[in-house]
Design an enzyme around this catalytic site. Structure first.
Site, PDB file in Angstrom:
ATOM      1  N   HIS A  63       0.833  -1.201   0.000  1.00 29.30           N
ATOM      2  CA  HIS A  63       0.000   0.000   0.000  1.00 29.30           C
ATOM      3  C   HIS A  63       0.873   1.258   0.000  1.00 29.30           C
ATOM      4  O   HIS A  63       0.634   2.209  -0.766  1.00 29.30           O
ATOM      5  CB  HIS A  63      -0.906  -0.041   1.232  1.00 29.30           C
ATOM      6  CG  HIS A  63      -1.913   1.055   1.304  1.00 29.30           C
ATOM      7  ND1 HIS A  63      -2.662   1.289   2.439  1.00 29.30           N
ATOM      8  CD2 HIS A  63      -2.304   2.001   0.422  1.00 29.30           C
ATOM      9  CE1 HIS A  63      -3.460   2.315   2.238  1.00 29.30           C
ATOM     10  NE2 HIS A  63      -3.265   2.774   1.018  1.00 29.30           N
ATOM     11  N   GLU A  68       2.422   1.698  -3.338  1.00 30.66           N
ATOM     12  CA  GLU A  68       1.448   2.209  -4.318  1.00 30.66           C
ATOM     13  C   GLU A  68       1.401   3.737  -4.277  1.00 30.66           C
ATOM     14  O   GLU A  68       1.349   4.402  -5.310  1.00 30.66           O
ATOM     15  CB  GLU A  68       0.073   1.614  -4.039  1.00 30.66           C
ATOM     16  CG  GLU A  68      -1.054   2.171  -4.892  1.00 30.66           C
ATOM     17  CD  GLU A  68      -2.219   2.671  -4.062  1.00 30.66           C
ATOM     18  OE1 GLU A  68      -2.591   3.858  -4.228  1.00 30.66           O
ATOM     19  OE2 GLU A  68      -2.751   1.894  -3.256  1.00 30.66           O
ATOM     20  N   HIS A  69       1.423   4.304  -3.072  1.00 25.76           N
ATOM     21  CA  HIS A  69       1.476   5.765  -2.933  1.00 25.76           C
ATOM     22  C   HIS A  69       2.804   6.320  -3.447  1.00 25.76           C
ATOM     23  O   HIS A  69       2.846   7.355  -4.106  1.00 25.76           O
ATOM     24  CB  HIS A  69       1.328   6.161  -1.461  1.00 25.76           C
ATOM     25  CG  HIS A  69      -0.058   6.090  -0.936  1.00 25.76           C
ATOM     26  ND1 HIS A  69      -0.686   7.167  -0.346  1.00 25.76           N
ATOM     27  CD2 HIS A  69      -0.963   5.083  -0.885  1.00 25.76           C
ATOM     28  CE1 HIS A  69      -1.903   6.831   0.040  1.00 25.76           C
ATOM     29  NE2 HIS A  69      -2.090   5.557  -0.268  1.00 25.76           N
ATOM     30  N   GLU A  86       4.866   9.003   2.767  1.00 22.85           N
ATOM     31  CA  GLU A  86       3.695   8.199   2.406  1.00 22.85           C
ATOM     32  C   GLU A  86       3.446   7.053   3.372  1.00 22.85           C
ATOM     33  O   GLU A  86       2.306   6.599   3.501  1.00 22.85           O
ATOM     34  CB  GLU A  86       3.850   7.659   0.980  1.00 22.85           C
ATOM     35  CG  GLU A  86       3.966   8.736  -0.078  1.00 22.85           C
ATOM     36  CD  GLU A  86       2.756   9.652  -0.119  1.00 22.85           C
ATOM     37  OE1 GLU A  86       1.631   9.188   0.149  1.00 22.85           O
ATOM     38  OE2 GLU A  86       2.940  10.853  -0.418  1.00 22.85           O
ATOM     39  N   GLU A 105      -4.206   7.132   7.100  1.00 20.80           N
ATOM     40  CA  GLU A 105      -5.307   6.521   6.347  1.00 20.80           C
ATOM     41  C   GLU A 105      -5.786   5.257   7.049  1.00 20.80           C
ATOM     42  O   GLU A 105      -6.985   5.041   7.242  1.00 20.80           O
ATOM     43  CB  GLU A 105      -4.855   6.184   4.927  1.00 20.80           C
ATOM     44  CG  GLU A 105      -5.912   5.464   4.108  1.00 20.80           C
ATOM     45  CD  GLU A 105      -5.415   4.956   2.766  1.00 20.80           C
ATOM     46  OE1 GLU A 105      -6.165   4.216   2.101  1.00 20.80           O
ATOM     47  OE2 GLU A 105      -4.273   5.275   2.384  1.00 20.80           O
ATOM     48  N   ARG A 108     -37.609  -9.150 -11.526  1.00 18.17           N
ATOM     49  CA  ARG A 108     -37.904 -10.037 -12.657  1.00 18.17           C
ATOM     50  C   ARG A 108     -38.230  -9.276 -13.926  1.00 18.17           C
ATOM     51  O   ARG A 108     -37.920  -9.720 -15.030  1.00 18.17           O
ATOM     52  CB  ARG A 108     -39.103 -10.943 -12.312  1.00 18.17           C
ATOM     53  CG  ARG A 108     -38.795 -12.075 -11.359  1.00 18.17           C
ATOM     54  CD  ARG A 108     -39.945 -13.061 -11.231  1.00 18.17           C
ATOM     55  NE  ARG A 108     -41.153 -12.467 -10.673  1.00 18.17           N
ATOM     56  CZ  ARG A 108     -42.322 -12.372 -11.301  1.00 18.17           C
ATOM     57  NH1 ARG A 108     -42.450 -12.820 -12.546  1.00 18.17           N
ATOM     58  NH2 ARG A 108     -43.367 -11.836 -10.696  1.00 18.17           N
TER      59      ARG A 108
END
Length: 973
Positions: free
Chosen positions: A64, A67-68, A140, A162, A600
């Site tokens: 994670h 990724e930042h 980060e 976060e 339906r």
């Protein structure tokens, strides 16, 4: 067999996916083994993505954090935040990245070809050649922060904060515990996002090694979609990949050994105070299914999931709701990891009742397995899934990105990525099996659930001391760490804190910024693209709005009833009428049969509310919408359903209404921490305009307070509640001033129009008229107390009340404030996960907001400094151009036909004409630095008059008050 090599790639498959009107080609990069799925079609919303298999080996959140971090500067673009520069100055329709339990994915999308290629170029350099300095991990991920050797040590970092926000959400705590508890012996047993208690164990060496191991072309899956040149795609990739040598791809997460017998576990979550704990527990009963490669079986499990628990009428959901053991039920099958999971969650239970809930789940499944599922419920599940697949409506999410994520459900595990993109054959197989064998779904229940011992029951219980214990544990760790440091080590931390802040505050060099590929103003359209609109009158002051757009034979219909007819004191009941219309049943059918009929016979029916200021007017635009979609062939059935719903809904089933109110309360409370910034913004606006006040009654904190009282009133005085619901129905569901909004192509409209007009004439006249709303607007600062480890900080006021006149340049300036000023000050330097600024063109309300923010007073000070920043900022032409392009990108946001139709209607309701929008565009394109100065003057005056609304823990709010603020404290949870 000889393969032709094209730009370093060999073609391994070339097929047509008829359902998607798409040519699909799979390639393999000869040198590195990188795989490419190339989808070619006529969609202008082009998508590129790359995904890496990234199984975690611990809960430090390294995937994670990476990724930042990879988006924070690369070899070719050595900027602080190339990602932010793209956010600021691109026409992207999607720009982000995802960390998942076993993969990390980097997608971009744009309708502009030059922009699309620019985005790809920057993203490819980011993932394969990131800078990854220690400061990237500091900013980060996490770092020790210390400005004075005598001060207490602190943790800071964007992902750290976060995940503190995530770990403040009871739903997230329960879901993570279930995932990790189901798979304790493989990588799914770790928290891929990062546990705040473990994140500070991540070292820089581990951080860099993770990238080196997994971010390699041999471990990469590339994806293209849309109408761009398919050979150019390969050429772009090979130019990057050719410099790499082959490497072994990451291992696919192994299938977890099945449990010998079901397991149980209990986890705590934080709440404030001891009161009301008896019905705040939650239970999750989950099964890990074996790996399923057969697409027909996966489709069958999707049908089973919807039929059993996916709809209000589903039998397992109904059994749990009717039991009275809890407030809300959700669940179903999920196939986003190698082994699908089937889960059932019940919220708002007494902790002692967890075993009763589990027993009821198993008993109900046993009954469904042996006696079968109602055929009409199965038909409803099949039609709902089939309609969704054929419509391919992904909302604001690019269609190509949805297909990429679907393909990865196979591709990431070495299976065929095309199998899950085709749905006609699997759907046909499932229909045949169900038709030929009524026991087919019952056997699936037996095999995959009842006889499957790989089951976990997680009980999440409220603990008033939990958040305090976490804070104390963190403080002890920090104090112990500091105590073990030498004076020299402490000084290094002080110096690193200073160096990190200097790096965050240092602007990028102009010569480095110039390396980033960008658009020019000449690349932009000078005129807006209008949405087709034809307006005609209906009887009783109503209007019919028609949008001639291609919808692939699907009618999109919005019936907009006049919400201003509802008396002020009854307004909070309006959403409950909306829920009742769909979930209470009619004079002819109970809610189960009626819900099944909707599924339906249609593509869906739903309700919503819409309230907006109208610039220059006191009275807002206020509508209560009943919306629907159906194929043209289904329109007669749809209109029958709407007629029955609007004319004969039963409101007198007390127990059913109580269930609806409890579910609403539970979902509202669950959304507070994940969406805290939205509630703060709503609360701010509630004190500034009538529309803001009304929206707060319907969807904000006041609405939550109302539903809590409503639950009690249903128990204590049901006749009074029923009378108020009936009064709202009499005021609302009439054809006076009705707006009918239709999105459909012209040929099909000739068939549908007479049916629709006849239907409208059957609606009654509303029999009750509400008095004009006189909103009691609050002007005090407010603290909203919730059990969270992070804060949501808001400040705002009305620019129009200060004499500001709307000008399109404000969108450019806000783009700069959001992506430059707030991103750097509140996110990068302050460690908050997000920071935003918003402006209501109709209301004049200007607001600052932060998300998952460790700070309060500091963030408010930054908001106040914005005015001076604008009054003194120096922008060169390139920077100004970037922000103009970003603002135009927002104006030209990509929309599917149904969204275009609704947007056009909303503009009509508030009187926003194409001419006004064109003027706005021209003002955006002509923005100058002088416009920044003018807004700075207006914000300087706003600083003195704006309201402050902050949401956070009671301790954080009390500390803010002790620092001199005068917050009126409101306990929310």
């Amino acid at each position: 067999m000889t393969h032709t090599i094209i730009h370093g790639f060999e073609l391994t498959r070339d097929e047509t996916i008829v359902e998607l009107k798409t040519r699909a080609r799979l390639y393999r990069h000869v040198k590195t083994g990188a795989q490419v799925l190339s989808l070619e079609n006529d969609d202008e919303n082009k998508v590129f993505g790359v995904s890496f298999r990234t199984p975690p080996a611990d809960s430090t959140g390294v995937a994670h954090i990476l990724e930042h971090s990879v988006l924070g500067g690369s070899q070719k673009y050595p900027l602080k935040e190339p990602f932010v520069q793209l956010l600021k100055g691109s026409l992207h329709t999607f720009l982000n990245a995802f960390t998942s339990p076993d993969k990390t994915t980097y997608p971009v999308a744009s309708t502009n070809l030059k922009d699309f290629y620019n985005l790809i170029e920057v993203y490819l350099d980011a993932v394969f050649h990131p800078l990854l300095t220690p400061h990237h991990l500091d900013q980060e991920g996490w770092h020790y922060e210390l400005e004075d050797p005598e001060a207490p040590l602190a943790y800071r970092g964007v992902v750290f904060n976060e995940m503190k926000g995530v770990y403040s959400s009871p739903d997230a705590i329960l879901g993570r515990a279930a995932m990790q508890g189901l798979f304790p012996e493989n990588s799914y047993g770790y928290d891929y996002g990062g546990d705040p208690r473990v994140i500070p164990q991540l070292t820089y060496e581990q951080f860099v090694a993770f990238h080196r191991r997994y971010y390699h072309p041999s471990n990469a899956l590339f994806f293209f979609y849309g109408d761009d040149d398919p050979l150019r795609r390969l050429e772009i990739l090979d130019a990057v990949l050719c410099e790499f040598e082959p490497a072994p791809p990451a291992d696919i997460p192994p299938v977890h050994p099945p449990f010998a017998q079901p397991r149980k576990m209990t986890v705590p979550f934080g709440v404030d105070g001891e009161s009301g704990l008896s019905r705040k527990s939650m239970v999750n009963v989950s099964w890990a299914l074996p790996e399923i490669a057969d697409p027909s079986l996966r489709m069958a499990l999707s049908v089973l999931s919807y039929a059993v628990i996916g709809a209000p009428a589903s039998p397992l959901r109904k059994a749990l709701v009717d039991s009275g053991l809890g407030e809300d039920v959700m669940g179903g099958a999920s196939g986003s990891i190698r082994q699908p999971i089937f889960s059932v969650v019940m919220k708002g239970i007494a902790g002692a009742d967890a075993e009763k809930v589990e027993r009821l789940i198993l008993e109900t499944l046993e009954k469904l397995s042996s006696e079968g599922i109602d055929p009409e419920m199965v038909e409803a599940a099949i039609n709902s899934i089939e309609f969704s697949l054929r419509e391919n409506n992904t909302g604001s999410y690019p269609r190509g990105l949805s297909l990429f994520m679907r393909a990865l459900q196979n591709w990431n595990y070495g299976r065929d990525p095309l199998e899950l993109l085709r749905y006609e054959t699997p759907l046909a197989v499932v229909k045949r099996r169900i038709a030929a064998d009524p026991d087919f779904l019952g056997r699936l229940i037996r095999i995959y659930l009842l006889d499957n011992p790989h089951r976990l029951t997680v009980l999440a219980e409220p603990d008033p001391t939990y958040n305090q214990r976490l804070a104390e544990e963190e403080r002890r760790k920090l104090d112990a760490a500091k105590a073990a440091m030498t004076p020299e080590a402490l000084q290094r931390i002080v110096e690193n804190t200073r160096a990190l802040k200097e790096r965050q505050q240092r602007p990028d060099a102009p010569e480095e910024l110039a390396k980033l590929p960008t658009l020019k103003l000449s690349d932009l359209e000078r005129t807006n693209k209008p949405i087709p609109l034809a307006v005609s009158e209906l009887a009783d002051g109503g209007a019919l709005l028609y949008h001639d757009l291609f919808t692939n034979g699907i009618l999109y219909l919005n019936l907009g009833f006049d919400l201003s007819r509802v008396p002020q004191e009854l307004l909070p009941y309006a959403p409950f009428l909306g829920r009742a219309l769909l979930e209470m049943g009619t004079e002819r059918e109970d809610y189960v049969k009626f819900s099944q009929r909707i599924d339906r016979k249609t593509g869906g029916v739903w309700w919503s509310d819409y309230v907006s200021e109208i610039r220059g007017q006191e009275k807002p635009a206020a509508r209560f919408f009943v919306s629907a979609k159906a194929t043209v062939a289904q329109v007669p059935d749809l209109l029958d359903i709407l007629r029955e719903m609007l004319l004969t809904v039963r409101l007198d089933d007390r127990e059913r209404f109580r269930q609806i109110a409890l579910k609403t309360k539970a979902r509202w409370e669950a959304s507070l921490i994940p969406s805290g910034h939205a509630y703060v913004r709503s609360r701010l606006q509630a004190g500034l305009t009538t529309a803001g006040w009304a929206d707060e009654q319907l969807d904000g904190i006041e609405g939550l307070f109302f539903v809590r009282k409503l639950v009690e009133q249903v128990e204590q005085d049901w006749p009074s509640v029923l009378e108020k619901l009936e009064a709202v129905r009499r005021a609302l569901l009439g054809r006076q001033n009705l707006v009918v909004n239709v999105t459909l192509d012209a040929d099909n409209w000739t068939t549908v129009q007479p049916q629709l007009l006849a239907f409208v004439q059957e609606l009654p006249k509303a029999t009750q008229t509400g008095a004009e709303w006189r909103a009691p607007l609050a002007n005090n600062d407010e603290g909203l107390a919730i059990p969270a480890q992070v804060n949501y900080v808001g400040k705002g006021g009305s620019l129009y009340a200060l004499g500001y006149t709307y000008h399109g340049s404000i969108h450019v300036i806000n783009n700069f404030i959001r992506t430059e000023w707030l991103w750097n000050k509140v996110r990068a330097e302050g460690g908050a996960y997000g920071a935003f600024v918003s402006f209501g063109k109709q209301s004049g309300v200007y607001s600052f907001l932060s998300y998952r923010d460790p700070n309060l007073e500091r963030t408010l000070a930054i908001y106040d400094q914005t005015a001076e920043m604008l009054r003194t900022v120096e922008l060169n032409e390139d920077e100004l151009t970037k922000n103009i392009i970003g603002a135009i990108g927002d104006v030209d946001a990509y929309q599917l036909p149904d969204a275009k139709g609704f947007t056009s209607m909303a503009r009509w309701l508030i009187g926003e004409t194409d001419e006004m929008r064109q003027q706005m565009r021209e003002e955006i394109l002509a923005t100058t630095v002088a416009d920044f100065r003018r807004l700075g003057e207006a914000l300087a005056e706003l600083n003195r008059r704006a309201r402050v609304v902050v949401m956070g823990s009671p301790d954080a709010l009390n500390n803010l008050n002790s620092d001199g603020r005068r917050l009126r404290m409101t306990k929310v949870m």
